[in-house]
Design a protein around this motif. Structure first.
Motif, mmCIF file in Angstrom:
data_model
loop_
_atom_site.group_PDB
_atom_site.id
_atom_site.type_symbol
_atom_site.label_atom_id
_atom_site.label_comp_id
_atom_site.label_asym_id
_atom_site.label_seq_id
_atom_site.Cartn_x
_atom_site.Cartn_y
_atom_site.Cartn_z
ATOM 1 N N GLN A 174 15.884 -28.372 82.626
ATOM 2 C CA GLN A 174 17.261 -29.057 82.546
ATOM 3 C C GLN A 174 17.810 -29.171 80.797
ATOM 4 O OE1 GLN A 174 19.164 -29.848 85.029
ATOM 5 N NE2 GLN A 174 17.556 -29.046 86.409
ATOM 6 N N GLU A 175 16.778 -28.610 80.072
ATOM 7 C CA GLU A 175 17.053 -28.613 78.738
ATOM 8 C C GLU A 175 16.812 -27.195 78.138
ATOM 9 O OE1 GLU A 175 17.811 -31.370 77.186
ATOM 10 O OE2 GLU A 175 17.415 -32.875 78.878
ATOM 11 N N VAL A 176 17.241 -26.948 76.812
ATOM 12 C CA VAL A 176 17.094 -25.803 76.300
ATOM 13 C C VAL A 176 15.801 -25.629 75.697
ATOM 14 C CG1 VAL A 176 17.828 -24.283 74.429
ATOM 15 C CG2 VAL A 176 19.501 -25.665 75.685
ATOM 16 N N PRO A 177 15.020 -24.953 76.206
ATOM 17 C CA PRO A 177 13.734 -24.943 75.908
ATOM 18 C C PRO A 177 13.381 -24.232 74.582
ATOM 19 C CG PRO A 177 13.680 -23.050 77.521
ATOM 20 C CD PRO A 177 14.991 -23.575 77.215
ATOM 21 N N ASP A 205 5.881 -24.060 82.548
ATOM 22 C CA ASP A 205 5.229 -23.458 83.538
ATOM 23 C C ASP A 205 4.629 -24.628 84.312
ATOM 24 O OD1 ASP A 205 5.371 -20.769 82.799
ATOM 25 O OD2 ASP A 205 3.784 -20.973 81.557
ATOM 26 N N SER A 206 4.714 -25.982 83.617
ATOM 27 C CA SER A 206 4.347 -27.198 84.410
ATOM 28 C C SER A 206 5.245 -28.047 85.040
ATOM 29 C CB SER A 206 3.795 -28.128 83.437
ATOM 30 O OG SER A 206 4.812 -28.657 82.371
ATOM 31 N N LEU A 207 6.576 -27.389 85.033
ATOM 32 C CA LEU A 207 7.568 -28.016 86.036
ATOM 33 C C LEU A 207 7.241 -27.812 87.366
ATOM 34 C CD1 LEU A 207 10.839 -26.695 83.993
ATOM 35 C CD2 LEU A 207 9.639 -29.119 83.865
ATOM 36 N N PRO A 208 7.926 -28.653 88.054
ATOM 37 C CA PRO A 208 7.503 -28.490 89.676
ATOM 38 C C PRO A 208 8.272 -27.173 90.280
ATOM 39 C CG PRO A 208 8.506 -30.545 89.308
ATOM 40 C CD PRO A 208 8.716 -29.643 87.944
ATOM 41 N N PRO A 209 7.371 -26.575 91.298
ATOM 42 C CA PRO A 209 7.995 -25.086 91.635
ATOM 43 C C PRO A 209 9.374 -25.115 92.183
ATOM 44 C CG PRO A 209 5.909 -25.784 92.525
ATOM 45 C CD PRO A 209 6.562 -26.909 92.096
ATOM 46 N N SER A 210 10.283 -24.223 91.813
ATOM 47 C CA SER A 210 11.537 -23.975 92.386
ATOM 48 C C SER A 210 11.775 -23.083 93.149
ATOM 49 C CB SER A 210 12.350 -23.477 91.191
ATOM 50 O OG SER A 210 13.638 -23.325 91.407
ATOM 51 N N SER A 211 12.704 -23.554 94.204
ATOM 52 C CA SER A 211 13.076 -22.540 95.193
ATOM 53 C C SER A 211 13.730 -21.266 94.931
ATOM 54 C CB SER A 211 13.950 -23.156 96.278
ATOM 55 O OG SER A 211 15.290 -23.566 95.531
ATOM 56 N N LEU A 212 14.411 -21.112 93.578
ATOM 57 C CA LEU A 212 15.055 -20.101 92.963
ATOM 58 C C LEU A 212 14.088 -19.313 92.399
ATOM 59 C CD1 LEU A 212 17.590 -18.253 92.217
ATOM 60 C CD2 LEU A 212 17.565 -19.795 90.169
ATOM 61 N N ASN A 213 13.890 -17.847 92.890
ATOM 62 C CA ASN A 213 13.089 -16.914 92.314
ATOM 63 C C ASN A 213 13.676 -16.071 91.352
ATOM 64 O OD1 ASN A 213 11.373 -14.543 91.722
ATOM 65 N ND2 ASN A 213 10.267 -14.741 93.827
ATOM 66 N N LEU A 214 13.532 -16.471 90.038
ATOM 67 C CA LEU A 214 14.521 -15.904 89.082
ATOM 68 C C LEU A 214 14.197 -14.264 89.088
ATOM 69 C CD1 LEU A 214 16.611 -16.491 86.698
ATOM 70 C CD2 LEU A 214 14.450 -16.476 85.114
ATOM 71 N N GLU A 215 13.027 -13.797 89.136
ATOM 72 C CA GLU A 215 12.793 -12.521 89.042
ATOM 73 C C GLU A 215 13.703 -11.760 89.995
ATOM 74 O OE1 GLU A 215 11.439 -10.567 86.482
ATOM 75 O OE2 GLU A 215 11.356 -12.754 85.698
ATOM 76 N N GLU A 216 13.623 -12.324 91.355
ATOM 77 C CA GLU A 216 14.324 -11.785 92.547
ATOM 78 C C GLU A 216 15.739 -11.720 92.341
ATOM 79 O OE1 GLU A 216 14.857 -9.950 96.263
ATOM 80 O OE2 GLU A 216 13.160 -10.338 94.977
ATOM 81 N N TRP A 217 16.177 -12.707 91.617
ATOM 82 C CA TRP A 217 17.643 -12.734 91.161
ATOM 83 C C TRP A 217 18.075 -11.741 90.370
ATOM 84 C CZ3 TRP A 217 22.544 -12.977 91.229
ATOM 85 C CH2 TRP A 217 23.395 -13.098 90.360
ATOM 86 N N GLU A 232 17.925 -28.361 90.773
ATOM 87 C CA GLU A 232 16.935 -29.231 90.262
ATOM 88 C C GLU A 232 16.012 -28.430 89.131
ATOM 89 O OE1 GLU A 232 15.135 -31.295 93.145
ATOM 90 O OE2 GLU A 232 16.873 -32.520 93.675
ATOM 91 N N GLY A 233 15.655 -27.338 89.621
ATOM 92 C CA GLY A 233 14.787 -26.436 88.926
ATOM 93 C C GLY A 233 15.371 -25.499 87.674
ATOM 94 N N TYR A 234 16.690 -25.242 87.768
ATOM 95 C CA TYR A 234 17.185 -24.728 86.749
ATOM 96 C C TYR A 234 18.707 -25.249 86.461
ATOM 97 C CZ TYR A 234 14.339 -20.798 87.464
ATOM 98 O OH TYR A 234 13.113 -19.716 87.451
ATOM 99 N N SER A 235 19.234 -24.914 85.296
ATOM 100 C CA SER A 235 20.488 -25.360 84.643
ATOM 101 C C SER A 235 21.343 -24.287 84.077
ATOM 102 C CB SER A 235 20.316 -26.603 83.556
ATOM 103 O OG SER A 235 19.544 -26.026 82.751
ATOM 104 N N ILE A 236 22.491 -24.422 84.332
ATOM 105 C CA ILE A 236 23.553 -23.447 83.853
ATOM 106 C C ILE A 236 24.109 -23.868 82.427
ATOM 107 C CG2 ILE A 236 25.573 -22.094 84.106
ATOM 108 C CD1 ILE A 236 24.949 -22.431 87.130
ATOM 109 N N TRP A 237 24.195 -22.868 81.491
ATOM 110 C CA TRP A 237 24.757 -23.173 80.292
ATOM 111 C C TRP A 237 25.937 -22.468 79.781
ATOM 112 C CZ3 TRP A 237 22.349 -27.152 77.468
ATOM 113 C CH2 TRP A 237 21.196 -27.831 77.939
ATOM 114 N N ARG A 238 27.096 -22.870 79.168
ATOM 115 C CA ARG A 238 28.009 -22.202 78.614
ATOM 116 C C ARG A 238 27.647 -21.980 77.164
ATOM 117 N NH1 ARG A 238 33.569 -19.954 78.991
ATOM 118 N NH2 ARG A 238 34.133 -19.531 76.792
#
Length: 292
Positions: A239-242, A140-152, A176-182
């Motif tokens: 950018q990390e697994v939380p 929650d303390s990360l900088p705001p992201s342009s990707l709205n996950l709920e909208e996605w 920058e706000g999200y990462s993709i993981w296999r």
């Protein structure tokens, strides 16, 4: 044979049935009079004969009813009656019922009510400690992201995956706000039935409840019974697994590897796994579940 007596009673009285049965055994006849309780028993001729329905064998009554008296005395002198009732002495004068006098109850004196003492009012809110605020996620303390996950998630759920949902995702993805993981299951050689592998995915997703606000994932079962595997992709905030993900009980059964979304092969594989079609590493799609 003439009746030995007449019974005045309401219909279907079980006591009358007993009398009739006893009479039948003794080849005697008893007459049942037409009689209505509350009406016939209040008629003058009935009250005169039955003395207001009180049968009292005092001397005066016995003199006017010799047959009844003889029948009664015959019974009470039978050995079986005497054994139960003992010796019975007939009354000379009927006992009159005199109701007891009602005693006046003294009303208890009311004691003067003591005036309540003044009580200091205490502000409970001030006394009680305020509950500690729930710890916020580091995400929650990360900088705001342009990707709205709920909208996605809504776009993915309400539209065709190809091309609508996939196009929307790449147009709005924020690296920058999200990462993709296999994601791959570590113990594919132990999997048997396809439905059991699908249940494993469902169990893992259930334990990821804390991460629902911060992640989207698609895991599929590839292959067939006794020859299948589990694989897929996750989109995760940051950018990390939380902690919300790695704290899940089944996390250790999977490998999470961050991928480069700019790699065409990665991008194509990601699209196949969220659309549940395409190449899928050259394996046959069997089942799948979405975490959203």
């Amino acid at each position: 044979m003439s009746p030995i007596g007449k019974i005045y009673c309401y219909p279907n009285n079980p006591r009358v049935f007993k009398i009739l049965i006893a009479a039948h055994y003794n080849e005697l006849e008893v007459e049942i009079a037409e009689f209505e309780i509350g009406k016939d028993n209040k008629k003058p001729e009935h009250l005169e004969k039955f003395h207001n329905e009180k049968l009292v064998l005092d001397a005066g009554y016995r003199k006017g009813h010799p047959n009844l008296t003889r029948w009664y005395t015959t019974l009470i002198n039978q050995p079986s009656f005497k054994k139960v009732l003992g010796d019975i002495t007939l009354a000379d004068v009927a006992v009159e019922y005199t109701p007891p006098k009602k005693e006046k109850k003294e009303q208890p004196k009311k004691e003067k009510e003591a005036k309540p003492k003044a009580v200091d009012v205490v502000d409970v809110d001030e006394e009680e400690e305020k509950p500690a605020p729930k710890p916020k996620s580091k995400l929650d303390s990360l900088p705001p992201s342009s990707l709205n996950l709920e909208e996605w998630k809504r776009v993915y759920s309400n539209n065709d995956t190809r091309p609508t949902a996939i196009n929307w995702f790449w147009e709005n993805f924020d690296p920058e706000g999200y990462s993709i993981w296999r994601v791959d299951y570590k113990y594919n050689d132990e999997l048997t039935k396809v439905f059991m592998s699908s249940n494993l995915i469902g169990g893992f997703f259930n334990r990821l409840e804390r991460a629902r606000k911060y992640a989207f994932g698609s895991l599929v079962v590839l292959g067939e019974d006794n020859a299948n595997s589990i694989a897929g992709y996750f989109v995760i905030r940051g950018q990390e697994v939380p902690e919300e993900v790695y704290d899940a009980a089944d996390f250790e059964s999977y490998t999470f590897n961050k991928v480069d979304h700019t790699d065409p092969s990665v991008k194509s594989s990601f699209e196949d796994y969220i659309a549940w079609d395409g190449h899928l590493d050259g394996k046959k799609y069997a089942d799948g579940k979405i975490f959203k």
